[in-house]
Design an enzyme around this catalytic site. Structure first.
Site, PDB file in Angstrom:
ATOM      1  CB  SER A 256      50.365 -48.878  77.581  1.00  0.00           C
ATOM      2  OG  SER A 256      50.298 -50.088  78.312  1.00  0.00           O
ATOM      3  CE  LYS A 257      48.906 -48.149  74.081  1.00  0.00           C
ATOM      4  NZ  LYS A 257      49.995 -47.617  73.511  1.00  0.00           N
ATOM      5  NE  ARG A 258      47.867 -56.488  77.806  1.00  0.00           N
ATOM      6  CZ  ARG A 258      48.103 -57.715  78.222  1.00  0.00           C
ATOM      7  NH1 ARG A 258      49.072 -58.403  77.664  1.00  0.00           N
ATOM      8  NH2 ARG A 258      47.403 -58.271  79.184  1.00  0.00           N
ATOM      9  NE  ARG A 259      51.240 -52.262  83.333  1.00  0.00           N
ATOM     10  CZ  ARG A 259      52.126 -53.033  83.968  1.00  0.00           C
ATOM     11  NH1 ARG A 259      53.232 -53.359  83.363  1.00  0.00           N
ATOM     12  NH2 ARG A 259      51.884 -53.434  85.188  1.00  0.00           N
ATOM     13  CB  ALA A 261      46.072 -45.945  78.582  1.00  0.00           C
TER      14      ALA A 261
END
Length: 485
Positions: A256-259, A261
């Site tokens: 995800s954007k936090r992880r 991406a």
RNA sequence: GUCCCCAUCGUCUAGCCUGGUCCAGGACACCGGCCUUUCACGCCGGCAACACCGGUUCAAAUCCGGUUGGGGACGCCA
């Protein structure tokens, strides 16, 4: 909406025959940039449609008015087009279909399959937290279910989920899946502001757009029984569902954007080729035997839901880089020159001569994993090689090597034609005459011409740079050596 | 916590449905070697996995059950 009963049987490899033309859709919400995960979903839908010569629809799910933004719609389209994922219909916007949803909501209300609810959202949230804290499943308790409430300013509409029974389907990606209806609750299908929620809007859209195959991430599995119940309440035929694995971040957890991406368009900025990204994404969760490299045509020809893997895959940048390097090597030089140009421009280098650039690219295409790298490595072809790499200069630009550089300069000056063979002869002669190894001769010259100890083949560089430039750079290096003393 | 999904080398995966041909194949990464004017590319070789426990069977990576582990979902977000 009745579909034309076209019998599609142009697919010899397929077990299943489709009685209607295949229609798939990609339905992102414009609340952020398109990332690898969502794009992979788009790719699988696109491939499935293309494989069956069906229709691929782009639908923008913008019912979240708070967070949806126009610029993301543009970015989604641009990302898809960059990757070559063209759509046949749409983009459709849910925000433009509100009257349609209202009509269907009314139908459920009339049938007694939905009801008004005036529970306070804040209360619901409190109850949810309490249930979670208690260790219970946070479900709506159905307190408005039998109240017979009328529409009002703060009333939402909920779907009347059956209290008993099970809802099951045969997932084309996972196999049979069943949910006990008691696990479900009465979900809101229309907010108090009159806007339908996701689970309802998708169903209405998929029904009215004639979507035959719903291919999406497995994070949607829990939504599926709810949606199936709505299909049934609406008396509509079910599409096929195929849930594909999600992509995990290297450290664990969904990408995800936090992880890890990043927006798809950032890959473009980082010098990735679309073919590499497509090839990478398709191999994450899908395989065709041992094959690693696929052309677009092969992908369309071979793609099938049957060969999707069931377990999630971990994003691996190294493999993507390997594929990118592969496609860089495969790209014809004139084309590669065109791709490289903007990256050089970004470095302040205006490489207008595409023929020259193609020759440059030809010396770098096996040494670069991205176009950004390639541009960086190409700098010396266009700019003063100084300052020299410090360590290399200390080792190779010495008074001893100056003697040889002078000699090389003299001979190059006298050389009529710069060719691989002539240069090879020139250096060979010098090694026999001086007793030096090739490397002892080559490295000082390399430093002089490129400023670095690592570069493409020396003869290639000399030829591309040309006599005038080479002599100039040799002089600069000699000046450097003499001045040092 | 509850429900759902999943489980082959560090990673992506083939094989699993239709048990024996699998002391498990390919690829990335890694390690060696060759090539070589540097670095790459390329080529050759190596390391490395059927999560665990039970069951079914003459035979299980392949079928069944459980355990453990991982993931996902529990919104008037999508």
């Amino acid at each position: 909406m009745a579909l034309p009963p076209v019998y599609v049987n142009n697919c010899r490899a397929c077990e299943v025959k489709y009685m209607t033309v295949v229609r798939t859709r990609f339905s992102p919400s414009p609340t952020g940039s398109l990332h690898l995960g969502g794009t992979r979903t788009a790719l699988f839908n696109w491939l499935f449609a293309r494989h069956h010569q069906g229709v691929f629809i782009l639908r923008i799910e913008d019912t979240d008015r708070e967070r949806s933004e126009e610029r993301y719609v543009r970015e989604i389209k641009e990302s898809m087009l960059w990757l070559g994922l063209d759509w046949d219909e749409g983009p459709y916007f849910q925000s433009a279909r509100l009257p349609l949803y209202r009509e269907y909501i009314q139908r459920l209300l009339d049938q007694g399959e939905a009801y008004y609810c005036d529970c306070d959202p804040a209360d619901l949230e409190t109850r949810r937290q309490e249930a979670l804290a208690r260790g219970d499943k946070p479900k709506y308790d159905g307190r408005c279910r039998e109240l017979g409430l009328k529409p009002g300013p703060n009333t939402a509409v909920r779907f009347k989920t059956p209290l008993t029974g099970t809802t099951n389907w045969h997932d084309r990606g996972k196999g049979p899946i069943a949910f006990d209806n008691r696990e479900l609750d009465d979900l809101v299908i229309q907010r108090a502001d009159g806007i339908p929620t996701y689970n309802f809007a998708v169903v209405v859209d998929d029904i009215t757009m004639g979507v035959t195959h719903v291919i999406r991430g497995e994070d949607h599995i829990p939504n599926t029984p709810r949606q199936i119940l709505i299909y049934q309440a609406l008396g509509a035929a079910l599409p096929e569902f195929a849930h594909m694995t999600v992509t995990l971040a290297p450290g664990g957890g969904k990408l995800s954007k936090r992880r890890g991406a990043i927006p798809i368009l950032d890959y473009r900025e980082r010098g990735y080729l679309p073919q590499a990204l497509v090839n990478y994404m398709v191999r994450l969760g899908w395989a065709h035997g041992d094959q690693e490299i696929f052309s677009r045509e092969e992908l369309i020809k071979y793609f099938s839901l049957e060969h999707m893997s069931k377990s999630p895959g971990v994003y691996d940048e190294e493999k993507l880089l390997w594929l990118n390097a592969h496609y860089i090597k495969e790209t014809p030089l004139p084309e590669l020159a065109g791709l490289l140009q903007p990256f050089l421009e970004r470095l302040g280098i205006a490489a207008k001569d595409l023929n020259y650039l193609a020759r440059v690219a030809g010396t770098l295409n096996t040494r670069s994993k991205t176009l950004v790298e390639m541009a960086d490595q190409a700098r010396f072809y266009f700019q003063d090689p100084r300052p020299y790499e410090e360590k290399g200069a200390r080792k190779f630009l010495t008074p001893e090597s100056a003697v040889h550089l002078e000699e090389i300069k003299k001979r190059l000056e006298a050389l009529a034609e710069f060719s691989e063979a002539a240069l090879n002869q020139l250096f060979q002669d010098l090694t026999t005459e001086t007793g030096l190894k090739m490397v002892q001769l080559a490295q000082p010259v390399r430093l002089a011409l490129t400023g670095k100890t690592v570069s493409p083949g020396l003869f290639d560089i000399i030829i591309i740079l040309g006599k005038e430039e080479v002599l100039k750079r040799l002089n600069l290096a000699l000046d450097f050596i003499y001045k040092k003393q």
